[in-house]
Design a protein around this motif. Sequence first.
Motif, PDB file in Angstrom:
ATOM      1  N   LYS A 140      34.744  45.700  38.423  1.00  0.00           N
ATOM      2  CA  LYS A 140      34.398  44.965  39.660  1.00  0.00           C
ATOM      3  C   LYS A 140      34.673  45.910  40.752  1.00  0.00           C
ATOM      4  O   LYS A 140      33.822  45.971  41.819  1.00  0.00           O
ATOM      5  CB  LYS A 140      34.684  43.786  39.743  1.00  0.00           C
ATOM      6  CG  LYS A 140      36.258  43.655  39.975  1.00  0.00           C
ATOM      7  CD  LYS A 140      37.028  42.259  40.262  1.00  0.00           C
ATOM      8  CE  LYS A 140      38.373  42.264  40.465  1.00  0.00           C
ATOM      9  NZ  LYS A 140      39.144  40.824  40.612  1.00  0.00           N
ATOM     10  N   GLY A 141      35.698  46.803  40.620  1.00  0.00           N
ATOM     11  CA  GLY A 141      36.261  47.844  41.599  1.00  0.00           C
ATOM     12  C   GLY A 141      35.200  48.615  41.741  1.00  0.00           C
ATOM     13  O   GLY A 141      34.665  49.106  43.139  1.00  0.00           O
ATOM     14  N   ALA A 142      34.803  49.356  40.840  1.00  0.00           N
ATOM     15  CA  ALA A 142      33.929  50.419  40.752  1.00  0.00           C
ATOM     16  C   ALA A 142      32.703  49.842  41.574  1.00  0.00           C
ATOM     17  O   ALA A 142      31.731  50.601  42.381  1.00  0.00           O
ATOM     18  CB  ALA A 142      33.573  51.121  39.481  1.00  0.00           C
TER      19      ALA A 142
ATOM     20  N   TYR B 286      26.479  39.775  40.767  1.00  0.00           N
ATOM     21  CA  TYR B 286      25.283  39.792  39.945  1.00  0.00           C
ATOM     22  C   TYR B 286      25.551  40.984  38.912  1.00  0.00           C
ATOM     23  O   TYR B 286      24.772  40.860  37.838  1.00  0.00           O
ATOM     24  CB  TYR B 286      24.174  39.989  40.872  1.00  0.00           C
ATOM     25  CG  TYR B 286      23.760  38.564  41.721  1.00  0.00           C
ATOM     26  CD1 TYR B 286      23.297  37.551  41.028  1.00  0.00           C
ATOM     27  CD2 TYR B 286      23.763  38.810  42.924  1.00  0.00           C
ATOM     28  CE1 TYR B 286      23.017  36.313  41.632  1.00  0.00           C
ATOM     29  CE2 TYR B 286      23.307  37.660  43.588  1.00  0.00           C
ATOM     30  CZ  TYR B 286      23.083  36.544  42.973  1.00  0.00           C
ATOM     31  OH  TYR B 286      22.697  35.376  43.646  1.00  0.00           O
ATOM     32  N   ALA B 287      26.302  42.012  38.960  1.00  0.00           N
ATOM     33  CA  ALA B 287      26.426  42.970  38.149  1.00  0.00           C
ATOM     34  C   ALA B 287      27.326  42.797  37.298  1.00  0.00           C
ATOM     35  O   ALA B 287      27.080  42.995  35.738  1.00  0.00           O
ATOM     36  CB  ALA B 287      26.692  44.210  38.829  1.00  0.00           C
ATOM     37  N   THR B 288      28.622  42.056  37.239  1.00  0.00           N
ATOM     38  CA  THR B 288      29.648  41.923  36.500  1.00  0.00           C
ATOM     39  C   THR B 288      30.454  40.638  36.392  1.00  0.00           C
ATOM     40  O   THR B 288      30.861  40.281  35.524  1.00  0.00           O
ATOM     41  CB  THR B 288      30.593  43.035  36.522  1.00  0.00           C
ATOM     42  OG1 THR B 288      31.401  43.203  35.461  1.00  0.00           O
ATOM     43  CG2 THR B 288      31.285  43.224  37.860  1.00  0.00           C
ATOM     44  N   MET B 289      30.370  40.027  37.559  1.00  0.00           N
ATOM     45  CA  MET B 289      31.291  39.041  37.779  1.00  0.00           C
ATOM     46  C   MET B 289      30.933  37.516  37.270  1.00  0.00           C
ATOM     47  O   MET B 289      31.299  36.618  37.144  1.00  0.00           O
ATOM     48  CB  MET B 289      31.729  38.758  39.060  1.00  0.00           C
ATOM     49  CG  MET B 289      32.925  39.708  39.655  1.00  0.00           C
ATOM     50  SD  MET B 289      33.477  39.724  41.278  1.00  0.00           S
ATOM     51  CE  MET B 289      34.609  38.267  40.874  1.00  0.00           C
ATOM     52  N   GLY B 290      29.341  37.493  37.444  1.00  0.00           N
ATOM     53  CA  GLY B 290      28.938  36.220  37.223  1.00  0.00           C
ATOM     54  C   GLY B 290      29.146  35.409  35.832  1.00  0.00           C
ATOM     55  O   GLY B 290      29.886  34.439  35.800  1.00  0.00           O
ATOM     56  N   PHE B 291      28.982  36.150  34.783  1.00  0.00           N
ATOM     57  CA  PHE B 291      29.130  35.795  33.492  1.00  0.00           C
ATOM     58  C   PHE B 291      30.738  35.716  33.080  1.00  0.00           C
ATOM     59  O   PHE B 291      31.182  34.995  32.321  1.00  0.00           O
ATOM     60  CB  PHE B 291      28.323  36.519  32.565  1.00  0.00           C
ATOM     61  CG  PHE B 291      28.925  37.952  32.075  1.00  0.00           C
ATOM     62  CD1 PHE B 291      29.748  37.950  31.047  1.00  0.00           C
ATOM     63  CD2 PHE B 291      28.513  38.916  32.635  1.00  0.00           C
ATOM     64  CE1 PHE B 291      30.356  39.383  30.783  1.00  0.00           C
ATOM     65  CE2 PHE B 291      29.076  40.253  32.457  1.00  0.00           C
ATOM     66  CZ  PHE B 291      29.808  40.482  31.485  1.00  0.00           C
TER      67      PHE B 291
ATOM     68  N   ASN C 298      25.338  32.504  32.934  1.00  0.00           N
ATOM     69  CA  ASN C 298      25.575  33.033  34.395  1.00  0.00           C
ATOM     70  C   ASN C 298      25.537  32.094  35.257  1.00  0.00           C
ATOM     71  O   ASN C 298      25.411  32.026  36.479  1.00  0.00           O
ATOM     72  CB  ASN C 298      24.463  34.255  34.732  1.00  0.00           C
ATOM     73  CG  ASN C 298      24.812  35.363  34.410  1.00  0.00           C
ATOM     74  OD1 ASN C 298      25.818  36.131  35.038  1.00  0.00           O
ATOM     75  ND2 ASN C 298      24.324  35.836  33.335  1.00  0.00           N
ATOM     76  N   LYS C 299      25.785  30.721  34.682  1.00  0.00           N
ATOM     77  CA  LYS C 299      25.667  29.468  35.543  1.00  0.00           C
ATOM     78  C   LYS C 299      26.997  29.750  36.677  1.00  0.00           C
ATOM     79  O   LYS C 299      28.141  29.985  36.513  1.00  0.00           O
ATOM     80  CB  LYS C 299      26.230  28.264  34.915  1.00  0.00           C
ATOM     81  CG  LYS C 299      25.877  26.860  35.358  1.00  0.00           C
ATOM     82  CD  LYS C 299      26.321  25.848  34.471  1.00  0.00           C
ATOM     83  CE  LYS C 299      25.286  25.832  33.205  1.00  0.00           C
ATOM     84  NZ  LYS C 299      25.512  24.703  32.173  1.00  0.00           N
ATOM     85  N   GLY C 300      26.266  29.275  37.853  1.00  0.00           N
ATOM     86  CA  GLY C 300      27.190  29.245  39.252  1.00  0.00           C
ATOM     87  C   GLY C 300      27.411  30.659  39.833  1.00  0.00           C
ATOM     88  O   GLY C 300      28.106  30.989  40.846  1.00  0.00           O
ATOM     89  N   VAL C 301      26.413  31.604  39.301  1.00  0.00           N
ATOM     90  CA  VAL C 301      26.520  33.006  39.867  1.00  0.00           C
ATOM     91  C   VAL C 301      26.177  32.940  41.287  1.00  0.00           C
ATOM     92  O   VAL C 301      26.537  33.873  41.944  1.00  0.00           O
ATOM     93  CB  VAL C 301      25.397  33.978  39.028  1.00  0.00           C
ATOM     94  CG1 VAL C 301      24.135  33.668  39.154  1.00  0.00           C
ATOM     95  CG2 VAL C 301      25.816  35.366  39.359  1.00  0.00           C
ATOM     96  N   ASN C 302      25.224  32.268  41.754  1.00  0.00           N
ATOM     97  CA  ASN C 302      24.899  32.231  43.245  1.00  0.00           C
ATOM     98  C   ASN C 302      26.237  31.769  44.027  1.00  0.00           C
ATOM     99  O   ASN C 302      26.217  32.377  45.175  1.00  0.00           O
ATOM    100  CB  ASN C 302      23.811  31.402  43.322  1.00  0.00           C
ATOM    101  CG  ASN C 302      22.274  31.728  42.788  1.00  0.00           C
ATOM    102  OD1 ASN C 302      22.251  32.939  42.554  1.00  0.00           O
ATOM    103  ND2 ASN C 302      21.367  30.988  42.499  1.00  0.00           N
ATOM    104  N   ALA C 303      26.672  31.054  43.516  1.00  0.00           N
ATOM    105  CA  ALA C 303      27.949  30.371  44.377  1.00  0.00           C
ATOM    106  C   ALA C 303      29.129  31.723  44.291  1.00  0.00           C
ATOM    107  O   ALA C 303      29.793  31.823  45.202  1.00  0.00           O
ATOM    108  CB  ALA C 303      28.695  29.392  43.690  1.00  0.00           C
TER     109      ALA C 303
END
Length: 306
Positions: free
Chosen positions: A86-88, A125-130, A169-174
């Motif tokens: 996430k940092g990158a 959207y790239a890494t944190m959602g799932f 990826n449920k909740g990724v928009n939040a």
Amino acid sequence: MAMAPTDPDAPLVKKPISFINLAIGGGLNMFEVSTLGQPFEVVKTTMAANRGDSMVQAIKKTWGRGGVFGFYQGLIPWAWIEASTKGAVLMFAASEIEYGCRVLGASVPVAGILGGMGGGIAQAYATMGFCTFMKTVEVTRHKSTGGPQKSTIQVAREIFAREGIRGINKGVNAVAVRQCTNWGSRFGLSRIAEDLIRKYSHTDSERDAKKPLSPMQKILASALGGGLSCWNQPIEVIRVEMQSQVKAVGRPENLTIGTAAKWIYKNNGLKGFYRGVTPRIGLGVWQTICMVFGGDQVKAYFANKK
């Protein structure tokens, strides 16, 4: 992760991406989450999912799910995947967006805030959602006291087989809204705090000479920015509710941000939107100490090695 202050009068130059800095950021994120970060995250999530629990009850409930190991649910592999990437993503996206905004004529603070917001959305959207979804699943899913437990990978496979990529990826928009407001406000509030510290701790000659803040002053400014950015706790509680595996009578299926907010308000009122804010502030302070102070120390070490 603190963003260094920028001189508004300096010529506009695109900042290069340092792969050493990306590696340092990934390593520090791994250290942060593997020490106090994940325990704060687990307690915060437990309180947000079980909004009738006090912090003491949430800690007892977490202890009951495995003792000390209960506080590290979701660490491997999900929190490690998230921490190492996430940092990158943030640094790359924020740098590109900030430069583009400056080219279009935006001021340094505005470009920094917009860069932080865009970087936060890219993270989601790239890494944190799932990763965030699976961490929440681990903290909130039912675990029997006896017999073999399903591994977190088995659970992820079952969800993917049943619901596909959208399910995992449920909740990724939040998550995107949280990260956008997190980093946008953190960058902006940290810079305001830095200006106030300079105003009240530096003499006129020191301000004219643009004397840099001390390491402790930088930590204080970033901690204030991180702590105050928790104003968006309602979207974090909504995010947890969307991803939670806690079952409740009458709870709607396939929650959206809107239906989750209505469900929380119906059952817990306005106070429900702020459950878990105390451990979240603690998490923000610990992240700041690791990324600001720790980052300066590690970067200085590598600079001296050259």
